[in-house]
Design a protein around this motif. Structure first.
Motif, short mmCIF file in Angstrom:
data_model
loop_
_atom_site.label_atom_id
_atom_site.label_comp_id
_atom_site.label_asym_id
_atom_site.label_seq_id
_atom_site.Cartn_x
_atom_site.Cartn_y
_atom_site.Cartn_z
N VAL A 1 36.16 44.97 37.42
CA VAL A 1 35.75 46.25 38.02
C VAL A 1 34.30 46.56 37.63
O VAL A 1 33.48 46.98 38.45
CB VAL A 1 36.70 47.39 37.57
CG1 VAL A 1 36.22 48.75 38.05
CG2 VAL A 1 38.11 47.11 38.07
N LYS A 2 34.01 46.31 36.35
CA LYS A 2 32.65 46.59 35.85
C LYS A 2 31.63 45.69 36.56
O LYS A 2 30.56 46.12 36.95
CB LYS A 2 32.63 46.32 34.34
CG LYS A 2 31.73 47.27 33.57
CD LYS A 2 32.01 47.25 32.10
CE LYS A 2 31.72 45.93 31.46
NZ LYS A 2 31.72 45.97 29.98
N TYR A 3 32.03 44.44 36.74
CA TYR A 3 31.12 43.47 37.36
C TYR A 3 30.82 43.84 38.82
O TYR A 3 29.69 43.73 39.28
CB TYR A 3 31.76 42.07 37.28
CG TYR A 3 30.86 40.96 37.74
CD1 TYR A 3 29.87 40.44 36.89
CD2 TYR A 3 30.96 40.44 39.03
CE1 TYR A 3 29.03 39.43 37.32
CE2 TYR A 3 30.12 39.43 39.46
CZ TYR A 3 29.16 38.93 38.61
OH TYR A 3 28.32 37.92 39.03
N PHE A 4 31.89 44.26 39.51
CA PHE A 4 31.71 44.59 40.94
C PHE A 4 31.57 46.10 41.15
O PHE A 4 32.01 46.63 42.16
CB PHE A 4 32.91 44.08 41.75
CG PHE A 4 32.96 42.57 41.83
CD1 PHE A 4 32.07 41.88 42.64
CD2 PHE A 4 33.90 41.85 41.10
CE1 PHE A 4 32.11 40.49 42.71
CE2 PHE A 4 33.94 40.47 41.17
CZ PHE A 4 33.05 39.78 41.98
N TRP A 5 31.03 46.78 40.19
CA TRP A 5 30.94 48.24 40.25
C TRP A 5 30.34 48.71 41.58
O TRP A 5 29.27 48.25 42.00
CB TRP A 5 30.11 48.76 39.08
CG TRP A 5 30.14 50.27 38.98
CD1 TRP A 5 29.19 51.13 39.42
CD2 TRP A 5 31.19 51.05 38.44
NE1 TRP A 5 29.58 52.43 39.18
CE2 TRP A 5 30.82 52.41 38.57
CE3 TRP A 5 32.42 50.76 37.84
CZ2 TRP A 5 31.62 53.46 38.13
CZ3 TRP A 5 33.23 51.80 37.40
CH2 TRP A 5 32.80 53.13 37.56
N LEU A 6 31.07 49.59 42.25
CA LEU A 6 30.60 50.09 43.55
C LEU A 6 29.68 51.29 43.33
O LEU A 6 30.05 52.24 42.63
CB LEU A 6 31.81 50.51 44.40
CG LEU A 6 32.90 49.45 44.61
CD1 LEU A 6 34.14 50.04 45.26
CD2 LEU A 6 32.36 48.30 45.46
N SER A 7 28.51 51.21 43.91
CA SER A 7 27.56 52.32 43.78
C SER A 7 26.86 52.50 45.12
O SER A 7 26.95 51.63 46.00
CB SER A 7 26.54 52.01 42.69
OG SER A 7 25.68 51.00 43.16
N PRO A 8 26.13 53.60 45.31
CA PRO A 8 25.42 53.78 46.58
C PRO A 8 24.45 52.64 46.85
O PRO A 8 24.10 52.35 48.00
CB PRO A 8 24.67 55.10 46.38
CG PRO A 8 25.47 55.81 45.34
CD PRO A 8 26.02 54.76 44.43
N LEU A 9 24.03 51.94 45.78
CA LEU A 9 23.10 50.82 45.97
C LEU A 9 23.84 49.55 46.39
O LEU A 9 23.41 48.82 47.28
CB LEU A 9 22.34 50.55 44.67
CG LEU A 9 21.13 51.44 44.41
CD1 LEU A 9 20.47 51.05 43.09
CD2 LEU A 9 20.13 51.34 45.57
N SER A 10 24.99 49.28 45.70
CA SER A 10 25.71 48.03 45.97
C SER A 10 26.61 48.11 47.20
O SER A 10 26.92 47.10 47.81
CB SER A 10 26.53 47.60 44.74
OG SER A 10 27.55 48.55 44.50
N ALA A 11 27.09 49.32 47.50
CA ALA A 11 27.99 49.47 48.66
C ALA A 11 27.63 50.74 49.42
O ALA A 11 28.42 51.70 49.46
CB ALA A 11 29.44 49.52 48.19
N PRO A 12 26.44 50.76 50.05
CA PRO A 12 25.97 52.00 50.69
C PRO A 12 26.92 52.49 51.79
O PRO A 12 27.10 53.71 51.94
CB PRO A 12 24.61 51.61 51.27
CG PRO A 12 24.51 50.13 51.17
CD PRO A 12 25.48 49.66 50.16
N ALA A 13 27.57 51.55 52.48
CA ALA A 13 28.44 51.96 53.59
C ALA A 13 29.58 52.83 53.10
O ALA A 13 29.97 53.81 53.75
CB ALA A 13 28.97 50.72 54.30
N LEU A 14 30.13 52.48 51.92
CA LEU A 14 31.26 53.25 51.38
C LEU A 14 30.84 54.68 51.06
O LEU A 14 31.60 55.63 51.27
CB LEU A 14 31.77 52.58 50.09
CG LEU A 14 32.81 51.49 50.24
CD1 LEU A 14 33.13 50.88 48.88
CD2 LEU A 14 34.08 52.06 50.86
#
Ligand SMILES: CC(C)=CCC/C(C)=C/CC/C(C)=C/CC/C(C)=C/COP(=O)(O)O
Length: 270
Positions: free
Chosen positions: A251-264
């Motif tokens: 989870v830490k490695y694939f942490w979702l953020s506005p930068l890594s997953a803007p669509a979400l």
């Protein structure tokens, strides 16, 4: 059951269904009978398979090519001994497995703990929080918690489906909402979730020390209660804790953020 033939890796011989834990299973006897061996590089000795059941009998007197296994390896014997001890110990600890068990009166409390570590309330609570959250930081944490919970469900289902270890026979299948793979017990989904959520909460919520201690205690007690309820063997829970602990790394490695997953995150920014 014929030793070595069609035997479940997490089910010692003499333990039908993987859950009997009955004393006097055949492991000890087989182990004592002929010890254990690694790959045979030496000239084969006839009758080495004796005592390993039908397979052994069939091979008695046969000429073994170099490199062929002569019997169960020491690792296999050690693993089966560990699993046999696991079944016995888990049965002894299953003191709340039924209303008439030694600590049967504590069963309702333990079942409450079961619900506290179940996937449905955690998913529902996280979705509810996501819907209500007004701060971007809060939403980011909750979205990642949702991802963590879904990842946990998938990984546990995959491992349960691969290993297919039956729940202990003394377990009463009266669990709160289950899915098909939940007839299997390895690993404990409650233990993976408790360990993962515990790490998640400790990393992302600012909590006073007593509350942090409480979170850790909750995770440990949820794990122990799985064995006391008879839902799991000790190794299911131990592995579940390790797996849940490591899942948090994913989870830490694939942490979702506005930068890594803007669509979400765009959903909320409209
Ligand atoms: C709550 C919402 C919004 C959606 C629910 C979606 C859903 C049905 C998810 C499945 C949740 C579920 C049934 C998880 C299984 C939990 C469980 C019984 C795990 C087994 O734990 P174990 O320790 O006995 O292995």
């Amino acid at each position: 059951m014929r030793a070595g033939a069609h035997m479940h890796p997490l089910q010692p011989a003499g333990a039908p269904g993987g859950g009997s834990g009955a004393p006097g299973h055949s492991l000890g006897r087989r182990g004592r009978g002929h010890g254990c061996s690694g790959p045979s590089l030496a000239k084969p000795v006839s009758g080495l398979g004796a005592g390993t059941g039908g397979e052994g009998r069939a091979r008695r007197g046969a000429v073994h090519p170099p490199g062929e296994f002569r019997g169960p390896s020491c690792a296999a014997v050690a693993l089966r001994s560990l699993l046999a001890a696991d079944l016995r110990f888990s049965r002894q600890l299953g003191v709340c497995a039924g209303e008439r068990s030694a600590w049967g009166s504590a069963r309702p409390l333990l079942r409450l703990l079961e619900v506290s570590g179940h996937g449905v309330p955690w998913l529902a609570g996280t979705l509810y929080g996501l819907g209500r959250s007004e701060s971007p930081a809060g939403r980011e944490v909750l979205l990642n918690l949702l991802f963590a919970l879904l990842l946990d469900l998938v990984l546990v289902a995959v491992v349960k489906g691969l290993v297919r270890r039956r729940r202990p026979t003394h377990n009463k299948m009266d669990m709160f909402v289950t899915i098909s793979v939940d007839k299997y017990s390895f690993p404990s989904g409650h233990a993976t979730r408790a360990a993962m959520v515990c790490r998640f909460v400790l990393h992302h919520l600012v909590l006073a020390i007593p509350l942090r201690v409480l979170v850790v205690l909750w995770a440990i007690i949820v794990g122990i209660s799985r064995v006391m309820l008879g839902r799991h063997n000790v190794t299911d829970v131990a592995f579940g804790f390790i797996m849940g602990y490591m899942q948090y790394n994913v989870v830490k490695y694939f942490w979702l953020s506005p930068l890594s997953a803007p669509a979400l995150f765009a959903v909320w920014n409209q």
